[in-house]
Design a protein around this motif. Structure first.
Motif, PDB file in Angstrom:
ATOM      1  N   ILE A 418     -13.027  21.269  40.564  1.00 23.93           N
ATOM      2  CA  ILE A 418     -12.258  20.792  41.719  1.00 23.93           C
ATOM      3  C   ILE A 418     -12.851  19.488  42.239  1.00 23.93           C
ATOM      4  O   ILE A 418     -12.140  18.579  42.664  1.00 23.93           O
ATOM      5  CB  ILE A 418     -12.247  21.904  42.779  1.00 23.93           C
ATOM      6  N   THR A 434      -7.068  18.104  40.591  1.00 23.09           N
ATOM      7  CA  THR A 434      -7.193  18.941  41.781  1.00 23.09           C
ATOM      8  C   THR A 434      -5.886  18.953  42.554  1.00 23.09           C
ATOM      9  O   THR A 434      -5.285  17.899  42.765  1.00 23.09           O
ATOM     10  CB  THR A 434      -8.318  18.416  42.678  1.00 23.09           C
ATOM     11  N   GLY A 435      -5.475  20.138  42.968  1.00 28.16           N
ATOM     12  CA  GLY A 435      -4.253  20.228  43.739  1.00 28.16           C
ATOM     13  C   GLY A 435      -3.005  20.324  42.881  1.00 28.16           C
ATOM     14  O   GLY A 435      -1.912  20.449  43.395  1.00 28.16           O
ATOM     15  N   VAL A 437      -0.881  22.299  39.599  1.00 29.13           N
ATOM     16  CA  VAL A 437      -0.795  23.667  39.089  1.00 29.13           C
ATOM     17  C   VAL A 437      -1.613  23.834  37.809  1.00 29.13           C
ATOM     18  O   VAL A 437      -1.828  24.943  37.349  1.00 29.13           O
ATOM     19  CB  VAL A 437       0.653  24.066  38.789  1.00 29.13           C
ATOM     20  N   SER A 512      -9.821  31.633  40.756  1.00 30.83           N
ATOM     21  CA  SER A 512      -8.505  31.408  41.355  1.00 30.83           C
ATOM     22  C   SER A 512      -8.592  30.942  42.793  1.00 30.83           C
ATOM     23  O   SER A 512      -7.844  30.062  43.213  1.00 30.83           O
ATOM     24  CB  SER A 512      -7.689  32.696  41.322  1.00 30.83           C
ATOM     25  N   VAL A 513      -9.515  31.541  43.557  1.00 32.89           N
ATOM     26  CA  VAL A 513      -9.523  31.276  44.987  1.00 32.89           C
ATOM     27  C   VAL A 513      -9.722  29.791  45.279  1.00 32.89           C
ATOM     28  O   VAL A 513      -9.212  29.270  46.257  1.00 32.89           O
ATOM     29  CB  VAL A 513     -10.571  32.149  45.710  1.00 32.89           C
ATOM     30  N   PHE A 514     -10.398  29.079  44.389  1.00 37.88           N
ATOM     31  CA  PHE A 514     -10.589  27.647  44.599  1.00 37.88           C
ATOM     32  C   PHE A 514      -9.477  26.818  43.962  1.00 37.88           C
ATOM     33  O   PHE A 514      -9.203  25.714  44.394  1.00 37.88           O
ATOM     34  CB  PHE A 514     -11.927  27.194  44.017  1.00 37.88           C
ATOM     35  N   LEU A 515      -8.904  27.325  42.895  1.00 34.15           N
ATOM     36  CA  LEU A 515      -8.054  26.461  42.076  1.00 34.15           C
ATOM     37  C   LEU A 515      -6.555  26.694  42.218  1.00 34.15           C
ATOM     38  O   LEU A 515      -5.765  25.888  41.755  1.00 34.15           O
ATOM     39  CB  LEU A 515      -8.442  26.609  40.595  1.00 34.15           C
ATOM     40  N   PHE A 516      -6.147  27.776  42.837  1.00 31.89           N
ATOM     41  CA  PHE A 516      -4.704  28.056  42.803  1.00 31.89           C
ATOM     42  C   PHE A 516      -3.910  27.042  43.613  1.00 31.89           C
ATOM     43  O   PHE A 516      -4.400  26.457  44.567  1.00 31.89           O
ATOM     44  CB  PHE A 516      -4.403  29.490  43.271  1.00 31.89           C
ATOM     45  N   HIS A 517      -2.672  26.855  43.182  1.00 29.82           N
ATOM     46  CA  HIS A 517      -1.766  25.991  43.914  1.00 29.82           C
ATOM     47  C   HIS A 517      -1.099  26.832  45.001  1.00 29.82           C
ATOM     48  O   HIS A 517      -0.656  27.937  44.730  1.00 29.82           O
ATOM     49  CB  HIS A 517      -0.716  25.420  42.956  1.00 29.82           C
TER      50      HIS A 517
ATOM     51  N   ARG B  91     -11.994  25.265  50.572  1.00 28.11           N
ATOM     52  CA  ARG B  91     -10.905  24.645  49.824  1.00 28.11           C
ATOM     53  C   ARG B  91     -10.500  23.311  50.442  1.00 28.11           C
ATOM     54  O   ARG B  91     -10.359  22.309  49.746  1.00 28.11           O
ATOM     55  CB  ARG B  91      -9.708  25.595  49.798  1.00 28.11           C
ATOM     56  N   GLU B  95     -10.935  19.726  48.529  1.00 29.83           N
ATOM     57  CA  GLU B  95      -9.711  19.035  48.125  1.00 29.83           C
ATOM     58  C   GLU B  95      -9.470  17.778  48.944  1.00 29.83           C
ATOM     59  O   GLU B  95      -8.348  17.288  49.002  1.00 29.83           O
ATOM     60  CB  GLU B  95      -8.497  19.955  48.315  1.00 29.83           C
ATOM     61  N   ASN B  98      -7.323  15.146  47.519  1.00 30.66           N
ATOM     62  CA  ASN B  98      -5.981  15.495  47.063  1.00 30.66           C
ATOM     63  C   ASN B  98      -5.584  16.865  47.611  1.00 30.66           C
ATOM     64  O   ASN B  98      -5.574  17.845  46.898  1.00 30.66           O
ATOM     65  CB  ASN B  98      -5.944  15.503  45.519  1.00 30.66           C
ATOM     66  N   THR B 100      -3.877  20.269  49.124  1.00 28.38           N
ATOM     67  CA  THR B 100      -2.686  21.062  48.842  1.00 28.38           C
ATOM     68  C   THR B 100      -2.210  21.811  50.079  1.00 28.38           C
ATOM     69  O   THR B 100      -1.173  22.425  50.064  1.00 28.38           O
ATOM     70  CB  THR B 100      -2.959  22.115  47.753  1.00 28.38           C
TER      71      THR B 100
END
Lengths: 573, 366
Positions: A418, A434-435, A437, A512-517, B91, B95, B98, B100
């Motif tokens: 990330i 990052t950000g 999908v 997932s908790v950091f990367l999900f859209h 988060r 981020e 960028n 979300t």
């Protein structure tokens, strides 16, 4: 003719060079660069290595003890899982035991349940306020309510929950045994036990090896089970690593601890690689006669073994049944250890279905888990093939590179991704990941690389070289040999890896908790929000509902994949 | 067949992705043309219906359905992302280049401070800024909507007002409470951190290790050693209700729901030193897309307004920060609001040290 060979060699070389370029790019972009930059930020905050965290960690009694516990657990678990696993495989495929269909389902059943939820279910059955404990307390008021706690409890739960993984692989190897060899031995008057140790077990060795390494790693990195069942007496290291990796100022502790764990893992891998190379495995058959089930002659022994087989099956399925039951209960009843039939309700289900996300997380997770599982398996089919075929320093380095995700806590891997790809990056050709999908898909792929590589490598190792030679002598091209001869042999193992990856990723949380859209929330995240410490007991009940959904999805997918597997097998026969 | 199906699924997925990316791109280019408006102009505009993502730890137990319904009725188009307070914070910070998410609703002021430090938020001033003025130190970015004192609660059958502990110190200094009170078992939640801060904050000492005197470290050690570490599978509030471990603590907004779950009406101890208290806040995440930022401001302004936050608090048992909404609070919370006093220690310093304290506790004490 000479021209043709030259042309062929050239084409082959270009192919290799292209593959090499892609691999080098992929490995450095997604495996090395993000992790190194994160380690740099955490371990070298001002450009200098900060020894303070190392000293603090080594000075902490709690940490040293937890490290020791993790190691002991890993060793013991490797033994117990192998014992139980091999026993169960023999029950399923080697001996004639009544109720095989049921045993088959039961022994695989823990696979479909989320690990955290499964251990929670154990706790609500055997724990201090669990149903079994509450009922036993009425009979024996003096018993210790915390009887199912500590090292023993952790080992038992992890053994029964983790054996399915083991048998899925080792079973496939058992099918490679030629029954004629066994018959020949029997004709020579060799007794049942010696046939087992001299013929059957050696054939299983590569798979047992691979499964043992995985079990060891599962043990070293145990997270949910020690947290729930370990109690104060038996803490392991990974919960500490996770908790440190969550806050900015303590991330360096997590990195240092992860390095310790990484060193242990590397040592184990090196040792096993060494042993694996030394052992030469006899490939037992070219044209296999399928295994015929053996009858256990001694009736007393047969009765004992049959009883044991069924007891284990019950132990492995009952907690799942309870997850199902719990999903209909109220929080008050569950925590009181009371099962009141008239209080059963579908409210928990309604809450899930009516929530703003509804069942969309199920679909999201299925897509991500499916795509990543397909990609990882396909990639590792190529990589593992290269590694087994060309055994040299370069392929050794390649193998090590793909095992990097084993040496780092997944939280750090996610953070590395990330933070590295949050602005246009030359390595990703100017794309910001990052950000988007895509980044979670990349994360899912990365964390499954080492495991998949190990498993598929083991499958290739079981192949007889002469099969390939024979195909070539008959004039088949390399490609044709691979697709017509080699791939069919490893296919069952490939399907197993695919399924396991898929099912595990369905409820993945730490990455997932950091990367999900935000538009696509995966199941693992919604499930874990429900179980967080700040959530109410009612919200925690939802985790059982999500687990039931995961189980249903898993069963459907397994049915689909194995249905097809059987169909192809039948066609071939 | 399988591969075909997967391919189809993958294709659908990619389609969804490209359409999303497409939207983002268009909006970005138009953003440059919009000139900045004054806060008053922004807030006085009706919602445009621009899609915004609300990240919150306030969506459990059907609160997401409530929020979505109310927001839609008010003309907002929101997507709710449910995450723990710490996860939301991590988060938003990671981020920063960028983002979300667009609106963050729920983390504590301390967590918002780290988001502000990372440059992840934009300044804005809601219309109700005056109404919440005294509740926390103004930072210009995030605004409190809820006050969250941590309350020490006791089983009413085991203790009376007289026999109940009078302060946290009582718990470890007075032997009769040994083993009778629950202590934090994890260290990432705001409540647990506030309890630790409330204890160590009484022993601040510049000379001491990590700014705390030896006496302070002994105190926290005694607190953990003599307390009950609630194992998983037990609930601290449930244990309090049943009398098994008759003393525990809770965040104020959890009081109403937990009492209903476990059917108990506990004694609330208003401690001598005051209650460790923080506020939960709302803020707007910085974004290149000005339209999104403005819509996010309008949404945050709407959500924190007296009517909306009042009806939210009425249902869920929150102690509102907005003075104009106080009348709508649940009776039990009204009572708490009248009786509690916020513990007066240097919370800014405590929060700045908390990560290191927690690390020390985890390594050496717990």
């Amino acid at each position: 003719m000479e021209n043709l060979t030259k042309n062929y060699k050239l084409r082959r070389n270009i192919g290799f060079i292209l593959l090499a370029i892609v691999l080098i790019w992929g490995i450095s972009t997604f495996l090395i660069y993000p992790n190194l930059s994160l380690l740099k930020i955490t371990l070298f905050p001002d450009g200098k290595f900060d020894v303070a965290p190392v000293m603090q960690i080594l000075g902490s009694e709690r940490v040293v003890k937890a490290l020791k516990n993790s190691f002991v657990l890993a060793v013991c678990l490797t033994i117990t899982v192998n014992v139980l696993g091999i026993f169960e495989i023999f029950m399923l495929d080697y001996y004639e035991i009544k109720g095989k269909k049921w045993l088959n389902i039961a022994y695989h059943s823990p696979l479909i349940c989320n690990g955290m939820v499964l251990v929670t279910a154990y706790n609500f059955i055997f724990g201090s306020q669990g149903f079994l404990t509450a009922n036993m307390m009425e009979l024996f008021p003096n018993m210790n309510p915390y009887w199912f706690r500590g090292f023993g409890a952790v080992l038992i739960e992890m053994t029964f929950a983790g054996t399915s993984n083991h048998i899925m692989f080792v079973r496939d190897a058992l099918k490679n045994i030629d029954y004629q060899t066994i018959e020949a031995a029997q004709n020579m008057g060799v007794k049942g036990w010696r046939i087992l140790t001299k013929i059957v077990l050696p054939t299983l060795k590569p798979s047992i090896f691979a499964a043992s390494i995985l079990t060891f790693i599962v043990g070293v990195s145990a997270f949910a089970t020690p947290q729930v069942l370990g109690g104060e007496e038996f803490e392991t290291i990974n919960p500490l690593v996770m908790s440190f990796s969550r806050t900015l100022t303590t991330r360096n502790y997590a990195a240092v601890l992860a390095l310790f764990l990484g060193i242990i893992t590397i040592l184990v891998l090196l040792i096993t690689n060494y042993i694996e190379k030394k052992g030469n495995y006899i490939s037992v058959s070219k044209v296999k006669t399928p295994l015929k089930k053996q009858k256990i002659q001694n009736p007393v022994f047969r009765a004992i073994v049959t009883a044991l087989a069924h007891i284990f099956a019950l132990v492995q399925t009952i907690p799942l049944l309870f997850v199902f039951i719990f999903s209909f209960m109220t929080a008050g009843d569950l925590y009181a250890g009371k099962m009141v039939l008239k209080n059963f309700t579908v409210n928990n289900y309604l809450t899930v279905f009516n929530s703003t996300t509804g069942l969309k997380p199920v679909l999201t997770s299925m897509v991500y888990a499916g795509l990543s599982a397909v990609f990882v398996v396909a990639l590792m089919l190529i990589i593992a093939r290269i590694i087994t075929k060309y055994n040299n320093k370069l392929t050794g380095a390649l193998e090590l590179a793909f095992q990097i995700p084993w040496f780092l806590p997944v939280t750090l891997i996610a953070l590395g991704l990330i933070m590295t790809f949050d602005k246009p990056n030359a390595l990703t050709f100017g794309a910001t990941m990052t950000g988007t999908v895509y980044i979670m898909l990349i994360g899912y792929i990365i964390i499954k690389l080492p495991y998949t590589l190990r498993m598929i490598k083991a499958a290739y190792a079981g192949i007889d070289d002469s099969l390939e030679e024979a195909a070539k002598n008959l004039g088949a091209s390399t490609m044709k040999t691979y697709f017509k001869v080699i791939l069919p042999v490893v296919w069952p193992a490939v399907l197993s890896v695919f399924l396991l990856n898929f099912i595990q990723q369905l409820s993945e949380y730490n990455v997932s908790v950091f990367l999900f859209h935000p538009m696509f929330q995966p199941l693992g995240v919604v499930l874990n929000v429900a179980t967080s410490p700040d959530s109410t007991p009612e919200a925690q009940m939802l985790s059982f509902v999500y687990s039931v959904i995961i189980m249903i999805v898993s069963v459907l997918i397994i049915g689909f994949v194995y249905g097809r597997k059987n169909a192809t097998l039948n066609k071939r026969q | 067949m399988k591969s075909k199906k997967l391919l189809a699924m993958g294709f659908a997925f990619v389609l969804a992705v490209t359409s999303l990316v497409g939207c983002g791109g268009n909006a970005e280019s138009s953003a440059e043309e919009t000139k900045e408006l004054s806060m008053e102009d922004v807030l006085s505009q009706d919602p445009t219906g621009e899609k915004i993502v609300v990240a919150t730890n306030n969506a459990a137990n059907g609160r997401d359905v409530w929020l979505l319904g109310q927001a839609e009725a008010a003309g907002f188009n929101i997507e709710i992302v449910q995450l723990g307070g710490g996860d939301v914070t991590a988060r938003v910070i990671s981020e920063v280049n960028n983002p979300t998410t667009n609106v963050v609703w729920g983390p504590s002021e301390d967590q918002f401070n780290s988001m502000i430090e990372a440059g992840a938020l934009v300044k804005f001033t809601p219309e109700w800024a005056e109404e919440v003025a005294e509740v926390s130190t103004e930072n210009g970015y995030s605004w409190p909507y809820e006050i969250q004192p941590k309350l020490l609660v006791c089983n009413p059958d085991v203790y009376t007002e007289e026999t109940a502990p009078k302060s946290y110190k009582d718990l470890w200094e007075n032997e009769e409470f040994h083993g009778k009170y629950a202590v934090p078992t994890s260290f990432d939640g705001n409540t647990n951190r506030a309890i630790i801060g409330g204890i160590l904050g009484q022993y601040l000492d510049e000379e001491g290790d990590l700014g705390v005197s030896d006496e302070g470290w002994d105190a926290i050690k005694a607190y953990f050693e003599n307390g009950y570490k609630t194992p998983k599978g037990e609930d601290d509030f449930g244990n309090m209700a049943s009398g098994k471990v008759p003393v525990t603590f809770t965040f104020a907004s959890g009081l109403k729901g937990k009492c209903e779950s476990f059917g108990v009406d506990p004694i609330i101890v208003y401690t001598e030193e005051g209650e460790p208290t923080n506020t939960n806040q709302i803020g707007v995440v910085a974004n290149k897309n000005q339209e999104v930022v403005e819509e996010s401001m309008r949404f945050a302004n709407w959500l924190g307004s007296a009517d909306v936050i009042g009806s939210y608090a009425k249902e869920n048992g929150n102690m509102v920060a907005n003075k104009a909404a106080e009348d709508q609070m649940a009776p039990v919370i009204k009572e708490v609001k009248e009786n509690y006093k916020a513990q007066d220690v240097d919370w800014a310093y405590i929060n700045s040290m908390m990560d290191e304290w927690v690390a020390k506790i985890q390594l050496e004490i717990y």
